[in-house]
Design an enzyme around this catalytic site. Structure first.
Site, PDB file in Angstrom:
ATOM      1  CB  CYS A 182       4.030 -35.657 -30.014  1.00 59.97           C
ATOM      2  SG  CYS A 182       4.406 -37.418 -30.024  1.00 59.97           S
ATOM      3  CG  HIS A 186       5.752 -31.297 -27.259  1.00 59.09           C
ATOM      4  ND1 HIS A 186       6.307 -30.554 -26.246  1.00 59.09           N
ATOM      5  CD2 HIS A 186       5.592 -32.554 -26.755  1.00 59.09           C
ATOM      6  CE1 HIS A 186       6.484 -31.328 -25.176  1.00 59.09           C
ATOM      7  NE2 HIS A 186       6.050 -32.543 -25.454  1.00 59.09           N
ATOM      8  NE  ARG A 230       9.713 -35.779 -21.223  1.00 61.80           N
ATOM      9  CZ  ARG A 230       9.025 -35.397 -20.149  1.00 61.80           C
ATOM     10  NH1 ARG A 230       9.619 -34.818 -19.130  1.00 61.80           N
ATOM     11  NH2 ARG A 230       7.746 -35.606 -20.076  1.00 61.80           N
ATOM     12  CB  CYS A 234       5.884 -37.687 -23.658  1.00 63.28           C
ATOM     13  SG  CYS A 234       6.757 -36.154 -23.174  1.00 63.28           S
TER      14      CYS A 234
END
Lengths: 273, 208
Positions: A182, A186, A230, A234
């Protein structure tokens, strides 16, 4: 409804501009115009249709046991919905685990109403253009009943602490053929992938701005998308397999995100690009 | 006893000094993390199980927040450099036009990518600016505009680009860029086409 048609028209117009970088600004501006309209008239968000649908689903006797979810305990006592979402994920003694809103509703649909767990998790998310599934509509209703409140998930129980730590570990864990975590997408300010801006989710200021918008109405796929959906998307981009709805990993990631967003406002259903 | 009290006092101080928003929860146990990952993807077919595991490089990069100390960094560099396979014909430049198509394509290895005939893409534009005309580019990596021109189209540089794409960690341990050759995302021929996109004088990348 006329307003969402208007929004689509603005977005289409923006997409037709000669160069893409200004078009992106135009898309952002169109979204900003729309967000302003939402502030003036919160009922213009198409996601509110699913808030209503979710409320009906919550209150109607359903499932093999033909009972409503009004005895479902979201953490503040059976049937108490207002403010419950702002304090999720949390530890539930009856299930002996930490649950986020979707996992808790799943649990109530199975244990109270008698729905099949396997069927509910088989294909839990809608395709583009299809409405959010029933479980997601219920989650949208529940989240909306905390709108305007601040995220304040408890962190006293050892399992709540464990979930937050696990979530952080999962956020930075690299895996799959692309070596993505992630954090690849991000964990930095102002990055984008192609033209999509990437929120800096490990930074509380930015997490506070976006995490409270889920479940949100997603303009590009014209339906409400939940937070677990979501994350599923991802993981798809990460070339990982299909994330199981209600898995410990999915709850841990939600715990981590909500902790990053602690003190931020719940604004569900939000409006996403 | 006194040493213990002192250590506890220090730990308390450290906890009190932790910045707002920092994780106060204890770090997760790696075995537990792995078990949770295993359980998160029950629909994964047998030939996808390997994706749930980390190799040594992923593990070390994760453990060090992608900023490995010198010794670990050297070990990663050596291991990943050794994993590079070179073109049998010794040539590094393929066809830049094919390279541009590969740089545009994000196809491949997702659970919806089921075509047996469509090749995997490199998705370079997701993270890099390359040609001047493509405005839909991401910013996770640096701009690669005029990449070959800046380097006078040097032969050694073409080899270095090949190695970079084949295995990004050989030059930059814990790079965020995928290991396209080593992880079998792209073939040797495809990587040569991408080298041509960056390194051939005819490529639009070098006409900024």
């Amino acid at each position: 409804m006329t307003r969402s048609v208007f929004l689509l028209a603005v977005l289409v117009a923006a997409a037709g501009l000669p160069s893409i970088a200004p078009a992106q600004d135009a898309t952002e501006k169109a979204l900003e115009v729309y967000r302003q309209m939402l502030r003036d008239d919160p009922w213009s968000n198409p996601g509110n249709l699913d808030v209503d649908r979710g409320e009906q689903l919550w209150k109607t006797p359903r499932g093999p046991k033909n009972v409503s979810l009004e005895r479902c305990d979201l953490g503040k006592g059976p049937g108490k919905v207002e403010g419950a979402f702002a304090e999720l994920p949390r530890y539930f003694a009856d299930a002996d685990r930490v649950m986020d809103v979707e996992t808790r509703i799943l649990w109530c649909m199975v244990s109270l109403q008698g729905f099949s767990h396997a069927e509910l998790v088989a294909k839990p998310h809608p395709g583009g253009g299809q409405p959010v599934k029933e479980l997601g509509a219920i989650a949208t209703y529940v989240a909306h009943q905390s709108s305007g409140m601040k995220f304040a998930a408890p962190l006293a129980h050892p399992k709540e602490k464990e979930a937050a730590a696990l979530g952080e570990a999962l956020f930075v864990r690299r895996s799959g053929p692309f070596d993505f975590a992630c954090a690849t997408c991000h964990a930095d300010q102002g990055r984008r992938i192609r033209l999509q801006p990437l929120p800096f989710l490990s930074q509380p200021a930015e997490a506070r701005k976006v995490v409270g918008e889920w479940p949100g109405y997603r303009v590009s796929t014209s339906h409400v998308m939940t937070l677990q959906h979501r994350l599923y998307d991802c993981f798809w981009q990460m070339r990982m397999p299909q994330l199981e709805l209600g898995s410990e990993a999915s709850v841990a990631l939600v715990s981590y995100l909500v902790r990053q967003a602690a003190g931020g406002d719940v604004a569900a259903p939000g409006l996403k690009r | 006893m006194r040493a213990l009290t002192f250590a506890l006092a220090l730990a308390a101080l450290a906890a009190a000094a932790a910045p707002a928003g920092a994780q106060q929860a204890p770090a997760a146990d790696p075995a537990k993390v792995q078990a949770v990952v295993k359980a998160a993807f029950p629909k994964a077919p047998a030939d996808w199980q390997a994706r749930l595991e980390q190799d040594a490089t992923m593990r070390e990069c994760t453990a060090h927040g992608n900023n490995p100390p010198k010794a670990a960094s050297e070990a990663i560099r050596k291991r990943e450099a050794a994993a590079i396979e070179y073109p049998p014909d010794g040539k590094f430049l393929g066809d830049w036009q094919k390279g541009e198509a590969l740089a545009q394509s994000g196809y491949g290895l997702r659970f919806t990518d089921t075509s047996t005939s469509r090749p995997n893409g490199g998705n370079c534009y997701a993270c890099h600016k390359l040609t001047r005309t493509e405005l839909s580019y991401g910013t996770i990596g640096p701009s690669l505009g005029n990449y070959g021109k800046i380097r006078d189209f040097g032969a050694e540089d073409a080899k270095a680009v090949y190695e970079k794409i084949y295995n990004s960690h050989a030059a930059f341990p814990c790079s965020l860029m995928p290991r396209f050759g080593a992880n079998k995302i792209l073939t040797i021929e495809q990587i040569k086409d991408l080298v041509a996109l960056l390194m051939s004088p005819e490529s639009p990348v070098n006409k900024e």
